[in-house]
Design a protein around this motif. Structure first.
Motif, PDB file in Angstrom:
ATOM      1  N   PHE A  27       0.844  -1.193   0.000  1.00 26.59           N
ATOM      2  CA  PHE A  27       0.000   0.000   0.000  1.00 26.59           C
ATOM      3  C   PHE A  27       0.882   1.247   0.000  1.00 26.59           C
ATOM      4  N   THR A  28       0.590   2.176  -0.878  1.00 27.48           N
ATOM      5  CA  THR A  28       1.306   3.444  -0.854  1.00 27.48           C
ATOM      6  C   THR A  28       0.752   4.314   0.269  1.00 27.48           C
ATOM      7  N   GLU A  29       1.494   5.330   0.640  1.00 22.34           N
ATOM      8  CA  GLU A  29       1.041   6.252   1.683  1.00 22.34           C
ATOM      9  C   GLU A  29      -0.273   6.917   1.260  1.00 22.34           C
ATOM     10  N   GLU A  30      -0.372   7.271  -0.001  1.00 22.15           N
ATOM     11  CA  GLU A  30      -1.596   7.891  -0.514  1.00 22.15           C
ATOM     12  C   GLU A  30      -2.781   6.934  -0.400  1.00 22.15           C
ATOM     13  N   TYR A 107      -7.461 -12.129  -8.484  1.00 21.68           N
ATOM     14  CA  TYR A 107      -6.310 -12.734  -7.816  1.00 21.68           C
ATOM     15  C   TYR A 107      -5.891 -14.029  -8.517  1.00 21.68           C
ATOM     16  N   LEU A 108      -6.864 -14.885  -8.840  1.00 22.41           N
ATOM     17  CA  LEU A 108      -6.549 -16.150  -9.507  1.00 22.41           C
ATOM     18  C   LEU A 108      -5.917 -15.923 -10.877  1.00 22.41           C
ATOM     19  N   ASN A 109      -6.313 -14.833 -11.510  1.00 26.28           N
ATOM     20  CA  ASN A 109      -5.775 -14.519 -12.835  1.00 26.28           C
ATOM     21  C   ASN A 109      -4.543 -13.615 -12.759  1.00 26.28           C
ATOM     22  N   GLN A 110      -4.050 -13.434 -11.525  1.00 26.24           N
ATOM     23  CA  GLN A 110      -2.814 -12.676 -11.272  1.00 26.24           C
ATOM     24  C   GLN A 110      -2.894 -11.251 -11.797  1.00 26.24           C
ATOM     25  N   ARG A 111      -4.073 -10.644 -11.590  1.00 27.29           N
ATOM     26  CA  ARG A 111      -4.247  -9.248 -11.951  1.00 27.29           C
ATOM     27  C   ARG A 111      -4.422  -8.419 -10.679  1.00 27.29           C
ATOM     28  N   GLU A 112      -3.794  -7.265 -10.646  1.00 27.46           N
ATOM     29  CA  GLU A 112      -3.851  -6.400  -9.465  1.00 27.46           C
ATOM     30  C   GLU A 112      -5.308  -6.052  -9.126  1.00 27.46           C
ATOM     31  N   SER A 113      -5.625  -6.142  -7.839  1.00 27.77           N
ATOM     32  CA  SER A 113      -7.002  -5.886  -7.433  1.00 27.77           C
ATOM     33  C   SER A 113      -7.046  -5.482  -5.964  1.00 27.77           C
ATOM     34  N   MET A 114      -8.151  -4.810  -5.584  1.00 35.33           N
ATOM     35  CA  MET A 114      -8.329  -4.357  -4.208  1.00 35.33           C
ATOM     36  C   MET A 114      -9.806  -4.410  -3.851  1.00 35.33           C
ATOM     37  N   ARG A 134      -1.016  -7.364  -5.345  1.00 34.54           N
ATOM     38  CA  ARG A 134      -0.129  -6.568  -6.198  1.00 34.54           C
ATOM     39  C   ARG A 134       1.256  -7.223  -6.212  1.00 34.54           C
ATOM     40  N   LYS A 135       1.863  -7.291  -7.349  1.00 37.77           N
ATOM     41  CA  LYS A 135       3.222  -7.845  -7.482  1.00 37.77           C
ATOM     42  C   LYS A 135       3.313  -9.259  -6.912  1.00 37.77           C
ATOM     43  N   ASN A 136       2.290 -10.044  -7.177  1.00 35.95           N
ATOM     44  CA  ASN A 136       2.236 -11.443  -6.730  1.00 35.95           C
ATOM     45  C   ASN A 136       2.251 -11.586  -5.211  1.00 35.95           C
ATOM     46  N   GLU A 137       1.816 -10.552  -4.497  1.00 33.76           N
ATOM     47  CA  GLU A 137       1.748 -10.591  -3.039  1.00 33.76           C
ATOM     48  C   GLU A 137       0.359 -10.148  -2.582  1.00 33.76           C
ATOM     49  N   LEU A 138      -0.014 -10.628  -1.397  1.00 34.08           N
ATOM     50  CA  LEU A 138      -1.292 -10.247  -0.784  1.00 34.08           C
ATOM     51  C   LEU A 138      -1.039  -9.561   0.551  1.00 34.08           C
ATOM     52  N   GLN A 139      -1.705  -8.453   0.752  1.00 36.22           N
ATOM     53  CA  GLN A 139      -1.622  -7.766   2.046  1.00 36.22           C
ATOM     54  C   GLN A 139      -2.982  -7.175   2.413  1.00 36.22           C
ATOM     55  N   SER A 162       0.758  -8.973   6.073  1.00 36.14           N
ATOM     56  CA  SER A 162       0.850  -9.788   4.862  1.00 36.14           C
ATOM     57  C   SER A 162      -0.009 -11.031   5.002  1.00 36.14           C
ATOM     58  N   ILE A 163      -0.593 -11.450   3.897  1.00 36.76           N
ATOM     59  CA  ILE A 163      -1.477 -12.611   3.880  1.00 36.76           C
ATOM     60  C   ILE A 163      -0.712 -13.812   3.321  1.00 36.76           C
ATOM     61  N   ALA A 164      -0.776 -14.923   4.049  1.00 39.08           N
ATOM     62  CA  ALA A 164      -0.114 -16.142   3.590  1.00 39.08           C
ATOM     63  C   ALA A 164      -0.940 -16.857   2.534  1.00 39.08           C
ATOM     64  N   GLU A 165      -2.265 -16.828   2.713  1.00 40.98           N
ATOM     65  CA  GLU A 165      -3.118 -17.601   1.805  1.00 40.98           C
ATOM     66  C   GLU A 165      -4.549 -17.083   1.866  1.00 40.98           C
ATOM     67  N   ILE A 166      -5.222 -17.080   0.736  1.00 49.99           N
ATOM     68  CA  ILE A 166      -6.665 -16.849   0.699  1.00 49.99           C
ATOM     69  C   ILE A 166      -7.299 -17.960  -0.127  1.00 49.99           C
ATOM     70  N   LYS A 167      -8.554 -18.234   0.187  1.00 50.40           N
ATOM     71  CA  LYS A 167      -9.272 -19.272  -0.546  1.00 50.40           C
ATOM     72  C   LYS A 167     -10.761 -18.991  -0.489  1.00 50.40           C
ATOM     73  N   LEU A 168     -11.427 -19.177  -1.605  1.00 47.64           N
ATOM     74  CA  LEU A 168     -12.882 -19.079  -1.667  1.00 47.64           C
ATOM     75  C   LEU A 168     -13.420 -20.481  -1.902  1.00 47.64           C
ATOM     76  N   THR A 169     -14.114 -21.048  -0.921  1.00 45.16           N
ATOM     77  CA  THR A 169     -14.564 -22.432  -1.019  1.00 45.16           C
ATOM     78  C   THR A 169     -15.820 -22.546  -1.878  1.00 45.16           C
ATOM     79  N   GLU A 170     -16.128 -23.766  -2.264  1.00 46.17           N
ATOM     80  CA  GLU A 170     -17.317 -24.015  -3.079  1.00 46.17           C
ATOM     81  C   GLU A 170     -18.595 -23.625  -2.346  1.00 46.17           C
ATOM     82  N   LYS A 171     -18.581 -23.729  -1.030  1.00 42.72           N
ATOM     83  CA  LYS A 171     -19.769 -23.388  -0.245  1.00 42.72           C
ATOM     84  C   LYS A 171     -19.834 -21.910   0.107  1.00 42.72           C
TER      85      LYS A 171
END
Length: 258
Positions: A27-30, A107-114, A134-139, A162-171
């Motif tokens: 995250f930038t300061e702005e 995220y799955l498609n490796q595109r920057e998102s928030m 962003r840059k293949n990292e999650l925070q 920093s986030i180690a892992e995220i997952k969206l389950t089928e349920k």
């Protein structure tokens, strides 16, 4: 500018809790300032619900509101949802979950998102949790909103992690875990994005809520009297006792009475 990601909880009335630095902050300061401004602007939209509250002295991580009801929490979620924000509270379906689904797809498609989720705690405290890929990292960047007398919102704390892992389950569970565990938090955090019926919520409260996630395989094991040993694990007696009696089991001198 991007700086070192100091995972620090800041509060105006207590010494900051500093967690060891880990990675460069995404995250930038702005962006951090903008997220804080948005969080306060969002809180202003629901200040009418907090206008007549009574606030007592207490820790910065709590709202310290003397009484805040579940219905008021749901009203806050409804107003935020109508304004287009992702919001959720206890015993309530998430509003605008499609924004989390879109974030996860990016995220799955490796595109920057928030995306930002507004969680209304049972005591009226509002936590704004922003996820950034962003840059293949999650925070995440967390902003905690408390309240002054008269329904005036204020930022009580901020936290980057920093986030180690995220997952969206089928349920429909959005599950995430931190690289560095936040004090007093669980190993995994989650929200349910898919709606559930009142009946299903009732059954969850009756049979699932309170079950330990450590050494507990009862909900995922087919068992009966012939193989009950398969679920007799640590803490299992206490779990079954609560389900059968509705009362939390208390030992005396750490022994089970006969």
């Amino acid at each position: 500018m991007e700086g070192s990601c100091k995972q620090q909880a800041e509060s105006p009335d207590s010494q900051a809790l500093v967690i060891p630095e880990r990675k460069v902050c995404l995250f930038t300061e702005e962006e951090r300032k903008q997220i804080q401004e948005i969080a306060l602007t969002v809180a202003e939209q629901v200040k009418g619900i907090y206008q007549n509250i009574e606030v007592a002295d207490g820790p910065a991580f709590s709202s310290n509101i003397v009484e805040f009801t579940g219905e008021q929490c749901k009203e806050v979620v409804s107003i935020l949802g109508q304004a287009g924000f992702v919001s959720i509270t206890k015993d309530c379906n998430m509003v605008n979950p499609e924004k989390i689904l879109a974030f996860y797809s990016e995220y799955l498609n490796q595109r920057e998102s928030m995306v930002t989720i507004f969680q209304v705690n049972p005591d009226g405290f509002i936590g704004a949790v922003t996820f950034l890929y962003r840059k293949n990292e999650l925070q995440t960047y967390y902003v905690g909103i408390g309240w002054q007398q008269g329904g005036i919102p204020e930022i009580r704390s901020t936290l980057e992690n920093s986030i180690a892992e995220i997952k969206l389950t089928e349920k429909g569970y959005f599950i995430y875990s931190y690289e560095i565990l936040i004090p007093h938090s669980s190993l995994c955090q989650y929200w349910r994005t898919s709606p559930i019926s009142d009946k299903c919520r009732e059954l969850i409260q009756k049979y699932i809520t309170g079950l330990s996630y450590v050494n507990c395989n009862m909900p995922v094991t087919n068992w009966d009297s012939s193989n009950v040993e398969d679920i007799l694990m640590h803490c299992m007696f206490e779990e079954i006792y609560r389900i059968c009696t509705g009362v939390i089991f208390r030992t005396k001198n750490r022994t089970v009475p006969w």
